[in-house]
Design a protein around this motif. Structure first.
Motif, mmCIF file in Angstrom:
data_model
loop_
_atom_site.group_PDB
_atom_site.id
_atom_site.type_symbol
_atom_site.label_atom_id
_atom_site.label_comp_id
_atom_site.label_asym_id
_atom_site.label_seq_id
_atom_site.Cartn_x
_atom_site.Cartn_y
_atom_site.Cartn_z
ATOM 1 N N PHE A 110 0.874 -1.173 0.000
ATOM 2 C CA PHE A 110 0.000 0.000 0.000
ATOM 3 C C PHE A 110 0.909 1.220 0.000
ATOM 4 O O PHE A 110 1.831 1.283 0.811
ATOM 5 C CB PHE A 110 -0.847 0.074 1.273
ATOM 6 C CG PHE A 110 -2.030 -0.855 1.325
ATOM 7 C CD1 PHE A 110 -2.182 -1.897 0.437
ATOM 8 C CD2 PHE A 110 -3.006 -0.668 2.286
ATOM 9 C CE1 PHE A 110 -3.277 -2.744 0.507
ATOM 10 C CE2 PHE A 110 -4.108 -1.515 2.369
ATOM 11 C CZ PHE A 110 -4.243 -2.549 1.476
ATOM 12 N N THR A 111 0.660 2.152 -0.882
ATOM 13 C CA THR A 111 1.361 3.428 -0.773
ATOM 14 C C THR A 111 0.324 4.503 -0.490
ATOM 15 O O THR A 111 -0.790 4.451 -1.005
ATOM 16 C CB THR A 111 2.141 3.790 -2.053
ATOM 17 O OG1 THR A 111 1.225 3.992 -3.131
ATOM 18 C CG2 THR A 111 3.157 2.713 -2.407
ATOM 19 N N MET A 112 0.695 5.446 0.325
ATOM 20 C CA MET A 112 -0.213 6.534 0.686
ATOM 21 C C MET A 112 0.559 7.842 0.613
ATOM 22 O O MET A 112 1.592 7.988 1.249
ATOM 23 C CB MET A 112 -0.751 6.303 2.103
ATOM 24 C CG MET A 112 -1.670 7.355 2.657
ATOM 25 S SD MET A 112 -3.410 7.242 2.169
ATOM 26 C CE MET A 112 -3.981 5.741 2.918
ATOM 27 N N ALA A 113 0.065 8.738 -0.226
ATOM 28 C CA ALA A 113 0.653 10.076 -0.327
ATOM 29 C C ALA A 113 -0.311 11.066 0.310
ATOM 30 O O ALA A 113 -1.526 10.955 0.137
ATOM 31 C CB ALA A 113 0.897 10.443 -1.788
ATOM 32 N N PHE A 114 0.231 11.982 1.061
ATOM 33 C CA PHE A 114 -0.603 13.016 1.669
ATOM 34 C C PHE A 114 0.293 14.206 2.008
ATOM 35 O O PHE A 114 1.515 14.114 1.914
ATOM 36 C CB PHE A 114 -1.310 12.498 2.930
ATOM 37 C CG PHE A 114 -0.371 11.998 3.992
ATOM 38 C CD1 PHE A 114 0.096 10.694 3.978
ATOM 39 C CD2 PHE A 114 0.063 12.849 5.017
ATOM 40 C CE1 PHE A 114 0.972 10.233 4.957
ATOM 41 C CE2 PHE A 114 0.918 12.389 5.996
ATOM 42 C CZ PHE A 114 1.382 11.088 5.972
ATOM 43 N N GLN A 115 -0.337 15.290 2.384
ATOM 44 C CA GLN A 115 0.416 16.471 2.764
ATOM 45 C C GLN A 115 0.232 16.751 4.241
ATOM 46 O O GLN A 115 -0.873 16.644 4.771
ATOM 47 C CB GLN A 115 -0.063 17.679 1.976
ATOM 48 C CG GLN A 115 0.217 17.546 0.510
ATOM 49 C CD GLN A 115 -0.453 18.654 -0.248
ATOM 50 O OE1 GLN A 115 -1.606 18.959 -0.019
ATOM 51 N NE2 GLN A 115 0.287 19.247 -1.152
ATOM 52 N N ALA A 116 1.295 17.091 4.888
ATOM 53 C CA ALA A 116 1.219 17.492 6.295
ATOM 54 C C ALA A 116 2.299 18.532 6.531
ATOM 55 O O ALA A 116 3.465 18.186 6.501
ATOM 56 C CB ALA A 116 1.397 16.295 7.224
ATOM 57 N N PRO A 117 1.931 19.782 6.765
ATOM 58 C CA PRO A 117 0.566 20.305 6.659
ATOM 59 C C PRO A 117 0.141 20.445 5.197
ATOM 60 O O PRO A 117 0.978 20.374 4.314
ATOM 61 C CB PRO A 117 0.681 21.678 7.332
ATOM 62 C CG PRO A 117 2.099 22.089 7.164
ATOM 63 C CD PRO A 117 2.899 20.806 7.167
ATOM 64 N N THR A 118 -1.163 20.625 4.979
ATOM 65 C CA THR A 118 -1.662 20.724 3.605
ATOM 66 C C THR A 118 -1.091 21.950 2.911
ATOM 67 O O THR A 118 -0.773 22.949 3.548
ATOM 68 C CB THR A 118 -3.200 20.785 3.566
ATOM 69 O OG1 THR A 118 -3.624 21.843 4.406
ATOM 70 C CG2 THR A 118 -3.803 19.480 4.017
ATOM 71 N N CYS A 119 -0.945 21.841 1.593
ATOM 72 C CA CYS A 119 -0.317 22.907 0.810
ATOM 73 C C CYS A 119 -1.369 23.861 0.240
ATOM 74 O O CYS A 119 -1.317 25.051 0.464
ATOM 75 C CB CYS A 119 0.528 22.295 -0.301
ATOM 76 S SG CYS A 119 1.272 23.497 -1.402
ATOM 77 N N GLY A 120 -2.310 23.335 -0.512
ATOM 78 C CA GLY A 120 -3.394 24.179 -1.019
ATOM 79 C C GLY A 120 -3.116 24.888 -2.326
ATOM 80 O O GLY A 120 -3.968 25.624 -2.817
#
Ligand SMILES: [Zn+2]
Length: 131
Positions: A110-120
């Motif tokens: 499983f690969t999971m990409a996310f932003q922390a903190p979000t960029c917008g």
């Protein structure tokens, strides 16, 4: 074994292959819950439940997406790697991208990409959506 299908919807699969159906939304939710828990464990910061994210599932024997290989050389953190292993990379200069890979039963990635903190920025909204 009844969960596996040799002829899903009548299709004939290559020798040695079977199909397993799963509830995509449920798997997505569980994968995100695991990442959120482990993220908190490592960084002591919570991730928003509805944060933009992107999950990819790599079945056994399939080649992972190109982005997966950015993690080569990172430390594996699983305590029982044959059952569950994971690694991650944090890329503040790439729109705060976090990229995680989990290995289940030494077979499924499983690969999971996310932003922390979000960029917008517009690019990120196009990639991750707004939620
Ligand atoms: Zn961005």
């Amino acid at each position: 074994m009844n969960e596996f299908e040799r002829r899903p919807s009548g299709l004939v699969l290559p020798p040695g292959r079977v199909a397993k159906r799963f509830q995509g939304e449920r798997v997505h939710r569980v994968a995100w819950k695991i990442v959120r828990g482990l993220y908190f464990y490592h960084f002591r910061k919570p991730l928003e439940e509805d944060a933009p994210k992107h999950l990819e599932i790599v079945p056994p024997g399939e080649t992972p997406p190109k982005s997966f290989f950015v993690l080569s050389g990172t430390e594996n953190h699983g305590r029982h790697p044959g059952v569950f292993d994971y690694t991650f990379g944090t890329y503040p200069h790439e729109h705060n991208c976090n990229y995680w890979a989990m290995l289940l039963w030494n077979r499924i990635i499983f690969t999971m990409a996310f932003q922390a903190p979000t960029c917008g920025c517009a690019e990120c909204i196009a990639m991750f959506g707004t939620s």
